[in-house]
Motif scaffolding. Sequence first.
Motif, short mmCIF file in Angstrom:
data_model
loop_
_atom_site.label_atom_id
_atom_site.label_comp_id
_atom_site.label_asym_id
_atom_site.label_seq_id
_atom_site.Cartn_x
_atom_site.Cartn_y
_atom_site.Cartn_z
N MET A 1 0.44 -0.91 0.22
CA MET A 1 0.08 -0.13 0.27
C MET A 1 0.77 0.97 0.16
O MET A 1 0.42 0.88 0.77
CB MET A 1 -1.45 -0.30 0.22
N LEU A 206 9.92 -8.53 4.62
CA LEU A 206 8.75 -7.51 5.18
C LEU A 206 8.06 -7.64 3.59
O LEU A 206 7.65 -8.08 3.16
CB LEU A 206 9.63 -5.83 4.74
N TRP A 207 7.05 -6.25 4.13
CA TRP A 207 5.49 -6.13 3.42
C TRP A 207 6.67 -5.58 1.95
O TRP A 207 6.77 -4.68 2.33
CB TRP A 207 4.89 -5.30 4.09
N VAL A 208 6.15 -6.22 0.65
CA VAL A 208 6.50 -5.16 -0.28
C VAL A 208 4.97 -5.47 -1.33
O VAL A 208 4.38 -6.34 -1.33
CB VAL A 208 7.39 -5.91 -1.04
N TYR A 209 5.12 -4.38 -1.95
CA TYR A 209 3.58 -4.44 -2.98
C TYR A 209 4.02 -3.78 -4.45
O TYR A 209 5.18 -3.00 -4.51
CB TYR A 209 2.61 -3.58 -2.48
N ALA A 210 2.99 -4.42 -5.30
CA ALA A 210 3.54 -3.80 -6.48
C ALA A 210 1.68 -3.34 -7.65
O ALA A 210 1.21 -3.67 -6.87
CB ALA A 210 3.72 -4.59 -7.52
N PRO A 211 2.04 -2.17 -8.03
CA PRO A 211 2.73 -1.24 -8.41
C PRO A 211 3.53 -0.22 -7.55
O PRO A 211 3.07 0.48 -6.66
CB PRO A 211 2.06 -0.21 -9.25
N HIS A 212 5.18 -0.50 -8.17
CA HIS A 212 5.38 0.19 -6.99
C HIS A 212 7.48 0.03 -7.73
O HIS A 212 7.39 -0.86 -8.12
CB HIS A 212 5.98 -0.27 -5.02
N ASN A 281 0.20 -0.70 -14.29
CA ASN A 281 1.33 -0.51 -13.74
C ASN A 281 2.93 0.12 -13.73
O ASN A 281 3.02 0.50 -13.42
CB ASN A 281 1.10 -2.16 -12.81
N GLU A 282 2.81 -0.14 -15.44
CA GLU A 282 4.06 0.28 -15.62
C GLU A 282 4.08 1.62 -15.88
O GLU A 282 5.10 2.44 -14.93
CB GLU A 282 4.15 -0.13 -16.83
N GLU A 283 2.79 2.56 -16.30
CA GLU A 283 3.07 3.85 -15.99
C GLU A 283 3.04 4.69 -14.61
O GLU A 283 3.60 5.42 -13.96
CB GLU A 283 1.60 4.38 -16.40
N MET A 284 2.73 3.58 -13.40
CA MET A 284 2.31 4.34 -12.17
C MET A 284 3.41 4.00 -11.40
O MET A 284 4.05 4.93 -10.75
CB MET A 284 1.14 3.39 -11.09
N GLY A 285 4.37 2.72 -11.88
CA GLY A 285 5.76 2.41 -11.33
C GLY A 285 6.73 3.68 -11.60
O GLY A 285 7.16 3.76 -11.36
#
Length: 318
Positions: A1, A206-212, A281-285
Amino acid sequence: MRTHLKMLLGAGLGLAVGLGAAGGALAEVESKDPIKLTLHDWTGQLITTKLMGEVLKKAGYNVEYVQADYIAQFAGLKTGDLHVAMEIWETTGREAMDEATATGKVENLGETGMQAIEEWWYPAYMKEKCPGLPDWQALNDCAEAFSTPETAPNGRYLGGPVTWGGFDDERAEALELDYEVVHAGTDAALFAELESAYQRKAPILLWVYAPHWAPIKYEGEWVEFPKYTAECYGDPAWGDNPDMAYDCGKPRGPIWKVSWAGVKDKWPGAYAAIKAFKVSNEEMGAMVAAVDLDGKDLDGVVADWIAKNEATWSGWIK
C-alpha cells in the motif's frame, strides 16, 4: 500500500477550485459544490488521486482533496461527507469495500487498470540462507536467519502501517510462524529499511507491494503462502489451521475506484470520467519512482503526465 506525506502539504491540498486548461472560471458543470477525493499515505495513491482530480478540474469541476484513513474512509463515503476514493486494493480493502457497497450507499466504479500484489517479500540474497524459499513452510526453518537482536531466536517480519490492514499478525499466528510482526510507522520508513538492509545484505523480510518501484529496483521474491480463498478469511475450519482464519496468503487482483452513491446523480459528468479512468502498472511504477527515487515533486510528476497524455485523459471527460 506508500510514502512522502510531506507531498500532501502545499498548494495541492485544501479546497482547489477547478480551473480550465487556460485558467479561469468554472465551466458549465452540474454542481459547483466540491467533489471530495480522499488522499492516503502512499505515493501511488496520491498520484492516482491527483491525476483524477486535476483532470476533473480541466473539465470545470470544483475539487477538494481530503486526507482520510484507508479503511475508515468508508464511513464518510457512506454518508456523502467524502465522495471518491481512487485506490481500493483487492489485496487489503476488498472486505471493507464489499461491506460498504452492500449498503447501497457506496458504489464500485470499476478497475483503475492497475493489478495489485501485496505480500511478504525477501531479497534474493536471503535465499542462500533459506534455500527452501519461496515456500512459506521454509520460514520456520530459517527464522533465526531472519531474526534481529530484538526478536531472536524468532524471525522478524516488517509489516506496513497498521492502517493498511492485511491481517499479517493473524497470518503469522494462524500459520504458527516463529516470527514477530513489527509494523513500520510509515510507507517511507518501510522502504528506507529495505534500502538500508539491501545495501548491507542484512536479513530482512517485509511487506512489499506492486505497482511500486521496489520489486523492480531490488531482486527478490514474494513468499508463496497457501493460495487465498474467501473461505480462508471467513471460515476458520478452512486450511492448515482448523481453528483460525487467515492461514493463507493475501488476495491478488485489481485496484478499484469507489464513490459515494450520490456522485452519479449530483455530478454525472465527473462520475463518467472517474469510471473511464485507467492507468497501467508500468505507468504508475514510473511515476512513483520519479517521486520516491528521483526526488521529483509529486504535483510536477502529475502535471507532466497530464501534459504528455492529453489524448488519453480527454477521452475520460468527453
